[in-house]
Design an enzyme around this catalytic site. Structure first.
Site, mmCIF file in Angstrom:
data_model
loop_
_atom_site.group_PDB
_atom_site.id
_atom_site.type_symbol
_atom_site.label_atom_id
_atom_site.label_comp_id
_atom_site.label_asym_id
_atom_site.label_seq_id
_atom_site.Cartn_x
_atom_site.Cartn_y
_atom_site.Cartn_z
ATOM 1 N N HIS A 144 0.847 -1.188 0.000
ATOM 2 C CA HIS A 144 0.000 0.000 0.000
ATOM 3 C C HIS A 144 0.887 1.245 0.000
ATOM 4 O O HIS A 144 1.988 1.254 0.574
ATOM 5 C CB HIS A 144 -0.924 0.009 1.220
ATOM 6 C CG HIS A 144 -2.145 -0.844 1.034
ATOM 7 N ND1 HIS A 144 -2.826 -1.431 2.076
ATOM 8 C CD2 HIS A 144 -2.806 -1.213 -0.104
ATOM 9 C CE1 HIS A 144 -3.858 -2.123 1.604
ATOM 10 N NE2 HIS A 144 -3.871 -1.999 0.280
ATOM 11 N N ASP B 68 0.269 -3.833 8.470
ATOM 12 C CA ASP B 68 -1.164 -3.629 8.679
ATOM 13 C C ASP B 68 -1.845 -4.990 8.753
ATOM 14 O O ASP B 68 -1.606 -5.877 7.922
ATOM 15 C CB ASP B 68 -1.759 -2.823 7.529
ATOM 16 C CG ASP B 68 -1.276 -1.376 7.536
ATOM 17 O OD1 ASP B 68 -0.407 -1.048 8.362
ATOM 18 O OD2 ASP B 68 -1.763 -0.594 6.700
ATOM 19 N N ASP C 266 1.042 4.100 1.466
ATOM 20 C CA ASP C 266 1.547 4.756 2.674
ATOM 21 C C ASP C 266 2.708 3.993 3.305
ATOM 22 O O ASP C 266 3.270 4.437 4.306
ATOM 23 C CB ASP C 266 0.425 4.971 3.694
ATOM 24 C CG ASP C 266 -0.287 3.693 4.107
ATOM 25 O OD1 ASP C 266 -0.598 2.871 3.216
ATOM 26 O OD2 ASP C 266 -0.545 3.507 5.312
ATOM 27 N N HIS C 267 3.077 2.876 2.692
ATOM 28 C CA HIS C 267 4.207 2.087 3.184
ATOM 29 C C HIS C 267 5.358 1.992 2.172
ATOM 30 O O HIS C 267 6.440 1.543 2.539
ATOM 31 C CB HIS C 267 3.747 0.680 3.562
ATOM 32 C CG HIS C 267 2.804 0.662 4.731
ATOM 33 N ND1 HIS C 267 3.173 0.257 5.995
ATOM 34 C CD2 HIS C 267 1.499 1.023 4.824
ATOM 35 C CE1 HIS C 267 2.147 0.366 6.818
ATOM 36 N NE2 HIS C 267 1.113 0.828 6.124
ATOM 37 N N HIS D 78 0.720 3.456 13.571
ATOM 38 C CA HIS D 78 -0.298 3.431 12.521
ATOM 39 C C HIS D 78 -1.644 3.921 13.072
ATOM 40 O O HIS D 78 -2.667 3.249 12.982
ATOM 41 C CB HIS D 78 -0.428 2.021 11.920
ATOM 42 C CG HIS D 78 -0.967 2.021 10.521
ATOM 43 N ND1 HIS D 78 -2.306 1.903 10.252
ATOM 44 C CD2 HIS D 78 -0.349 2.106 9.313
ATOM 45 C CE1 HIS D 78 -2.492 1.914 8.937
ATOM 46 N NE2 HIS D 78 -1.314 2.040 8.354
#
Length: 310
Positions: free
Chosen positions: A63, A209, A65-66, A267
């Protein structure tokens, strides 16, 4: 060891929290990066981390955001003169992402780059560490990494050695490595007789996540530090499940059942303001007391374990 949190937010950055990234600085000075969201290199600029010391990057999942900060980090390391090899670990598809970004942007890397696409259950063994990988439960493949430091030999009893007539030198190193030596007088000295108890290696677990899953309990068993997402509060448990994330309480239950030493939460959804942080921490601490909720640029020391004779 020390871990510095470069981004502790979820999904999109906020004025207080950048997106996901954390840097583990080993005793040797080497740096291992976990995830690399957008603007990670800006976060590094205001930290004590240096790109030239970065030798490994672990991507939990793909993803944005990573991973959206990864091409910039790799390019900047080259621009700053980094020449030693970097190994990037992550899910299938990571090699395509990196190769495409570097090729299309015309970025030249002056150092060797190796990309290892991981699978559930694999283990990488190195001289001082082993790295274990576990597939967690997210909308796409998302992995946890368990870093296990190998046990270290106990401290040499220098006074005892001197009393035996053994002076400092190469012999000390042989004993430190566990070998036995034979003196000129024919006496044999065994390492176990002149060294203290073995120092147990530290274990750090970093989860990507994930929903709450029993699998994480076994994976994190007896770790010194568990870094686990807490995107939502307990009040949003249903929402956490629907979006493949975890709550503060779920992370704390994992830490308690796994009997870890310390839980570090990250997170955090941007829906929560700074005034909400105390409540989020309290939710987790009601289940597992030794919990802290991380802020950007927070560093946490991971001390050596006490020596053990077992």
């Amino acid at each position: 060891m020390e871990i510095t949190f470069l981004g502790t937010g979820a999904g999109v950055p906020s004025t207080k929290r950048n997106v996901s990234s954390a840097a583990l600085r080993l005793d040797s000075g080497e740096v291992w990066l976990f995830d690399c969201g957008e603007a990670t290199q800006h976060q590094i600029l205001i930290s004590s981390i240096t790109l030239s010391k970065m030798t490994k990057i672990f991507i939990t999942h793909l993803h944005g955001d990573h991973i959206f900060g990864l091409p910039g980090i790799l390019g900047s390391r080259s621009f700053q003169g980094g020449e030693s090899e970097v190994i990037v670990y992550g899910p299938k598809g990571l090699a395509d992402f990196i190769d495409t970004a570097i090729r299309i942007s015309g970025t030249y890397l002056r150092y060797p780059l190796r990309i290892v696409e991981v699978e559930d259950g694999i283990q990488v063994n190195e001289s001082h560490f082993s790295i274990k990988v576990a597939l967690l439960e997210h909308g796409i493949d998302s992995f946890g990494y368990r870093i296990e430091e190998r046990d270290k030999a106990g401290t040499l009893n220098v006074e005892k050695l001197k009393a035996l007539g053994v002076q400092p030198g190469p012999i000390y190193q042989k004993l430190k490595s566990g070998s036995s030596i034979k003196l000129e007088n024919g006496q044999t000295i065994h390492a176990c007789d002149v060294t203290g108890p073995t120092i147990k290696g530290r274990h750090i677990v970093v989860c990507g996540d994930t929903r709450f899953t029993e699998k994480t309990i076994d994976f994190a068993r007896n770790a010194d530090v568990l870094i686990h997402e807490a995107t939502f509060s307990e009040a949003n448990t249903r929402l956490a499940y629907e979006y493949y994330h975890s709550t503060t309480v779920q992370a704390a239950r994992i830490a308690k059942d796994a009997r870890v030493e310390k839980l570090l939460l990250n997170h955090i959804s941007s829906r929560y303001q700074e005034s909400d942080v105390v409540g989020l921490v309290e939710e987790a601490r009601n289940i597992f007391e030794n919990t802290d909720l991380m802020e950007d640029q927070t560093s946490v020391q991971i001390p050596l374990r006490k020596a053990s004779s077992t």
